[in-house]
Write a protein that holds these residues in place. Structure first.
Motif, PDB file in Angstrom:
ATOM      1  N   GLY A 288       0.810  -1.208   0.000  1.00  0.00           N
ATOM      2  CA  GLY A 288       0.000   0.000   0.000  1.00  0.00           C
ATOM      3  C   GLY A 288       0.846   1.260   0.000  1.00  0.00           C
ATOM      4  O   GLY A 288       2.072   1.217  -0.134  1.00  0.00           O
ATOM      5  N   PHE A 289       0.190   2.383   0.164  1.00  0.00           N
ATOM      6  CA  PHE A 289       0.860   3.686   0.110  1.00  0.00           C
ATOM      7  C   PHE A 289       1.511   4.047   1.439  1.00  0.00           C
ATOM      8  O   PHE A 289       1.082   3.602   2.501  1.00  0.00           O
ATOM      9  CB  PHE A 289      -0.137   4.790  -0.255  1.00  0.00           C
ATOM     10  N   ILE A 290       2.538   4.869   1.370  1.00  0.00           N
ATOM     11  CA  ILE A 290       3.051   5.529   2.570  1.00  0.00           C
ATOM     12  C   ILE A 290       2.012   6.589   2.947  1.00  0.00           C
ATOM     13  O   ILE A 290       1.689   7.453   2.133  1.00  0.00           O
ATOM     14  CB  ILE A 290       4.408   6.210   2.313  1.00  0.00           C
ATOM     15  N   PRO A 291       1.438   6.528   4.147  1.00  0.00           N
ATOM     16  CA  PRO A 291       0.350   7.456   4.467  1.00  0.00           C
ATOM     17  C   PRO A 291       0.814   8.919   4.504  1.00  0.00           C
ATOM     18  O   PRO A 291       1.935   9.210   4.952  1.00  0.00           O
ATOM     19  CB  PRO A 291      -0.119   6.992   5.846  1.00  0.00           C
ATOM     20  N   GLN A 292      -0.042   9.805   4.020  1.00  0.00           N
ATOM     21  CA  GLN A 292       0.253  11.243   4.059  1.00  0.00           C
ATOM     22  C   GLN A 292       0.513  11.707   5.494  1.00  0.00           C
ATOM     23  O   GLN A 292       1.277  12.654   5.727  1.00  0.00           O
ATOM     24  CB  GLN A 292      -0.929  12.031   3.475  1.00  0.00           C
ATOM     25  N   GLU A 293      -0.116  11.023   6.447  1.00  0.00           N
ATOM     26  CA  GLU A 293      -0.001  11.403   7.862  1.00  0.00           C
ATOM     27  C   GLU A 293       1.419  11.281   8.396  1.00  0.00           C
ATOM     28  O   GLU A 293       1.714  11.780   9.485  1.00  0.00           O
ATOM     29  CB  GLU A 293      -0.953  10.542   8.701  1.00  0.00           C
ATOM     30  N   ILE A 294       2.295  10.617   7.626  1.00  0.00           N
ATOM     31  CA  ILE A 294       3.694  10.499   8.054  1.00  0.00           C
ATOM     32  C   ILE A 294       4.311  11.880   8.227  1.00  0.00           C
ATOM     33  O   ILE A 294       5.245  12.078   9.007  1.00  0.00           O
ATOM     34  CB  ILE A 294       4.496   9.649   7.041  1.00  0.00           C
ATOM     35  N   GLY A 295       3.770  12.866   7.501  1.00  0.00           N
ATOM     36  CA  GLY A 295       4.288  14.229   7.581  1.00  0.00           C
ATOM     37  C   GLY A 295       4.001  14.929   8.897  1.00  0.00           C
ATOM     38  O   GLY A 295       4.511  16.029   9.140  1.00  0.00           O
ATOM     39  N   LYS A 296       3.203  14.301   9.781  1.00  0.00           N
ATOM     40  CA  LYS A 296       2.909  14.879  11.096  1.00  0.00           C
ATOM     41  C   LYS A 296       3.976  14.540  12.137  1.00  0.00           C
ATOM     42  O   LYS A 296       3.970  15.103  13.234  1.00  0.00           O
ATOM     43  CB  LYS A 296       1.549  14.381  11.589  1.00  0.00           C
ATOM     44  N   LEU A 297       4.872  13.625  11.792  1.00  0.00           N
ATOM     45  CA  LEU A 297       5.874  13.161  12.760  1.00  0.00           C
ATOM     46  C   LEU A 297       7.058  14.119  12.795  1.00  0.00           C
ATOM     47  O   LEU A 297       8.190  13.772  12.446  1.00  0.00           O
ATOM     48  CB  LEU A 297       6.318  11.742  12.401  1.00  0.00           C
ATOM     49  N   VAL A 298       6.799  15.329  13.258  1.00  0.00           N
ATOM     50  CA  VAL A 298       7.785  16.416  13.143  1.00  0.00           C
ATOM     51  C   VAL A 298       8.996  16.241  14.053  1.00  0.00           C
ATOM     52  O   VAL A 298       9.986  16.956  13.903  1.00  0.00           O
ATOM     53  CB  VAL A 298       7.106  17.777  13.420  1.00  0.00           C
ATOM     54  N   SER A 299       8.935  15.301  14.996  1.00  0.00           N
ATOM     55  CA  SER A 299      10.087  15.045  15.873  1.00  0.00           C
ATOM     56  C   SER A 299      11.009  13.965  15.324  1.00  0.00           C
ATOM     57  O   SER A 299      12.068  13.681  15.905  1.00  0.00           O
ATOM     58  CB  SER A 299       9.608  14.618  17.271  1.00  0.00           C
TER      59      SER A 299
END
Length: 422
Positions: A288-299
């Motif tokens: 499947g896709f790498i979820p867009q939400e990965i961009g929320k992991l700012v730390s």
């Protein structure tokens, strides 16, 4: 003299008296307790254990003699001269625990035998250490199973058994250790499922069960461990998908599930783990896709999703991960253009995108990646020119762009790559 009736002599250190003790351990222990109290029982137990170790180990414990036992190396006592600490890490002791009668140490709070050569199974009477808060038997040669009596150590806060030869299932009684904050069982031979009773360890901060032979799925009840900061389950045989409930572990700093048989997609709920600094999911069968939400992991400092079956494009929000030093997407089935937002990751030291199906040109924004030490773009379908400032920071050590459809000349900036090795 009849060897069968021979009785060795033991000096009780704090009493400075000569006591004749025989081979009948229960009788001897009862006599010592009656004459000298519980303190004397502890001393005899320690001396008995010392005598069971090999000669070199006994010499390392040479201070265990007729002096006050509270001054012996590795021994700590309370004001009543009762043993509270047995801390002998890195001593090179060789022997078993069979002659260390744990029931003698009702005041013991710390048992530290890390990095010795202790072999033989863990005795079941370890359950009598009801005041124990710290147990470390790591880096020894312990075989066999963890006795179910381990669940009687209700005061235990740190339970460290990593790097042994322990096998069998992890006992369900481990769920009784409600005060446990750290559980390390890595690098053993445990089999079977992660026990559901782990969900009862609500005080747990650090859970590491890596490098075993655990099977089955990651239990959804893992969500109960709300205080967890480290979850490390790599190098097992875990199957099934990553449960959505992992996204409820909002205190997580490190999540490592590498080298298992995990399938399915990366759950979008992973974007809730905003305290995460390390995310390792490589070496599985994720799709499947790498979820867009990965961009929320700012730390996030390190993101490794390599060696899976991930498809689709690299999500643009990945450029929000301003603290990222490692981005590894090697050996997936990713397609489409490399997002120019990756050029925002100016702390990157390793960018590994090789062995995918990426197309289009290399973004000009790569010229901003001045801290790169490794840039790997090989085995894709990239076109156009190489970035002209590929070595702008002068730190590049490894550069690979082979097996693409690149055109144009090799950038002159490669000449100033003083550290370039490959």
């Amino acid at each position: 003299m009849d060897q069968k009736n021979f009785m060795p002599f033991i000096i009780l250190p704090s009493k400075q008296l000569l006591l004749i003790v025989g081979s009948n351990k229960p009788t001897m222990t009862s006599l010592v307790r009656r004459e000298f109290g519980e303190e004397g029982t502890e001393v005899v137990t320690l001396l008995t254990w010392k005598a069971s170790l090999n000669n070199q180990s006994q010499s390392l414990l040479s201070s265990w003699d007729a002096s006050n036992h509270c001054s012996w190396v590795g021994i700590g006592c309370n004001k009543a001269s009762r043993v509270t600490h047995i801390d002998l890490e890195n001593y090179g002791l060789r022997g078993t625990l069979f002659n260390l009668n744990f029931s003698s140490f009702i005041h013991l709070v710390s048992l530290e035998l890390y990095n010795n050569s202790i072999h033989g199974t863990i005795p079941s009477n370890i359950g009598s250490l009801v005041r124990l808060t710290y147990l470390s038997l790591s880096y020894n040669r312990l075989p066999g199973t963890i006795p179910s009596e381990i669940g009687m150590l209700s005061s235990l806060r740190e339970h460290l058994l990593y790097s042994n030869n322990l096998l069998g299932p992890i006992p369900p009684s481990i769920g009784n250790l409600g005060n446990l904050t750290k559980l390390h069982l890595t690098k053993n031979k445990f089999v079977g499922l992660i026990p559901l009773e782990v969900r009862m360890l609500r005080s747990l901060i650090d859970l590491q069960m890596s490098r075993n032979n655990l099977t089955g799925s990651i239990p959804t009840s893992i969500q109960n461990l709300a205080n967890l900061t480290i979850l490390s389950l790599y190098e097992n045989q875990l199957s099934g998908s990553i449960p959505e409930e992992v996204g409820l572990l909002r205190s997580l700093h490190k999540l490592s599930l590498t080298f298992n048989n995990l399938i399915g997609s990366i759950p979008a709920s992973i974007g809730n783990l905003t305290n995460l600094t390390i995310l390792y999911l490589y070496g599985n069968k994720l799709s499947g896709f790498i979820p867009q939400e990965i961009g929320k992991l700012v730390s996030l400092n390190e993101l490794d999703l390599s060696t899976n079956n991930l498809t689709g494009s690299i999500p643009t929000p990945i450029g929000n991960l301003a603290n990222l030093t490692i981005l590894n997407l090697y050996a997936n089935k990713l397609s489409g253009n490399i997002p120019s937002s990756i050029g925002n990751l100016n702390k990157l030291k390793q960018l590994i995108l090789s062995s995918n199906q990426l197309s289009g040109s290399i973004p000009l924004s790569f010229n901003n990646l001045t801290h790169l030490q490794s840039l790997q773009l090989a085995f894709n379908r990239l076109t156009g020119h190489l970035p002209h400032n590929v070595c702008l920071g002068g730190l590049l050590e490894y550069f690979s762009a082979s097996d693409n459809n690149l055109t144009g000349s090799i950038p002159k900036s490669l000449k100033v790559c003083a550290r370039l090795q490959t």
